[in-house]
Design an enzyme around this catalytic site. Structure first.
Site, PDB file in Angstrom:
ATOM      1  N   ASP A  72      26.443  -1.271 -11.595  1.00 10.39           N
ATOM      2  CA  ASP A  72      25.612  -2.442 -11.382  1.00 10.39           C
ATOM      3  C   ASP A  72      25.493  -3.197 -12.695  1.00 10.39           C
ATOM      4  OD1 ASP A  72      23.831  -3.579  -9.101  1.00 10.39           O
ATOM      5  OD2 ASP A  72      22.664  -3.873 -10.928  1.00 10.39           O
ATOM      6  N   GLN A  73      25.299  -4.502 -12.595  1.00 11.98           N
ATOM      7  CA  GLN A  73      25.149  -5.333 -13.786  1.00 11.98           C
ATOM      8  C   GLN A  73      23.982  -6.296 -13.594  1.00 11.98           C
ATOM      9  OE1 GLN A  73      27.895  -8.728 -14.891  1.00 11.98           O
ATOM     10  NE2 GLN A  73      28.492  -7.242 -16.447  1.00 11.98           N
TER      11      GLN A  73
END
Length: 197
Positions: A72-73
Site C-alpha cells: 500500500d502507498q
C-alpha cells in the site's frame, strides 16, 4: 528439491503487477477485500503498513500454503494522507497543494505465509520534491496522463517526472508502488528466493 510455494500478489494495481513481473517469478493476482478507510488519528506511515499487512493476510487466509504479497502507498503531506484523487478536480487540488513542497510517499510491503507462520511488513519512504507548478502546467499534465488512480496525482515513471525537482529513496521502485529490494528480502524470509526459484 521441493516445489516452490505459489506466489500471490494481493492487489489489483497494474503498477504493482508490472513491478513484480520484473522478478520473473510465476504469480497469481487476487483482489483483497480490505476497508482502506483511515482510522482516527492514523498517520500515513501507520496506514500504509496496516493496509499492506491486512491485504496480504486477507488473501493468505484463503491460500495458507502460498506466499502472499500485500502493498500500500499513502502520500504524506505535513502528516496528512493524500490518497488517489479519483477525479480531475481532486487531482488539481492535490498538485496545487504539493507545488513547491516535499511530499513523503509512504510505501509499505508485507509478505505473509500462513503454513509457516511467516508474516512481516516494512515501510520504504520516498521523499519527492515538487517544482513550483503553474495552473496551466498542472492542467496540461493531467489532461495528458490522467493519473487519477495514483496517490498524489503524479506518475514519476512517465510524464509526471517533469513535475519534480528530486526523488530521495533507498529503493527506486518504491515510488511506483512496490519496493522490490525489500520485497526480495521478505520473499527470502518466507522461503521463496527469486534467484533460486
Amino acid at each position: 528439491m521441493p516445489a516452490s510455494p505459489a506466489l500471490i500478489l494481493a492487489s489489483t494495481s497494474r503498477y504493482r503487477r508490472e513491478l513484480l513481473g520484473r522478478l520473473r517469478l510465476p504469480f497469481e493476482v487476487h483482489s483483497p477485500e480490505v476497508d482502506e478507510t483511515p482510522r482516527a488519528g492514523e498517520r500515513p506511515a501507520e496506514l500504509a503498513l496496516r493496509l499492506a499487512l491486512a491485504k496480504a493476510q486477507a488473501i493468505a487466509a484463503q491460500h495458507p500454503h502460498a506466499v502472499v504479497i500485500g502493498s500500500d502507498q499513502v502520500a504524506d503531506l505535513d502528516g496528512r494522507p493524500v490518497g488517489k484523487p479519483g477525479s480531475h478536480e481532486r487531482a488539481v487540488q492535490q498538485l496545487t497543494a504539493m507545488s513547491g513542497r516535499s511530499v513523503v510517499f509512504q510505501t509499505a510491503v508485507a509478505v505473509v505465509r500462513h503454513d509457516t507462520g511467516f508474516a512481516d511488513a516494512v515501510l520504504v519512504p520516498v521523499t519527492v520534491r515538487f517544482r513550483r507548478l503553474g495552473e496551466a502546467e498542472i492542467e496540461r499534465y493531467l489532461r495528458a496522463e490522467q493519473p487519477y488512480d495514483c496517490a498524489g496525482s503524479a506518475k514519476s515513471e512517465t510524464l509526471g517526472i517533469a513535475l519534480l525537482e528530486a526523488i530521495e529513496s533507498n529503493d527506486p521502485t518504491a515510488l511506483v508502488g512496490l519496493p522490490l529490494i525489500r520485497t526480495c528480502q521478505l520473499l527470502r524470509g518466507a522461503g521463496l528466493d527469486p534467484l533460486s526459484a
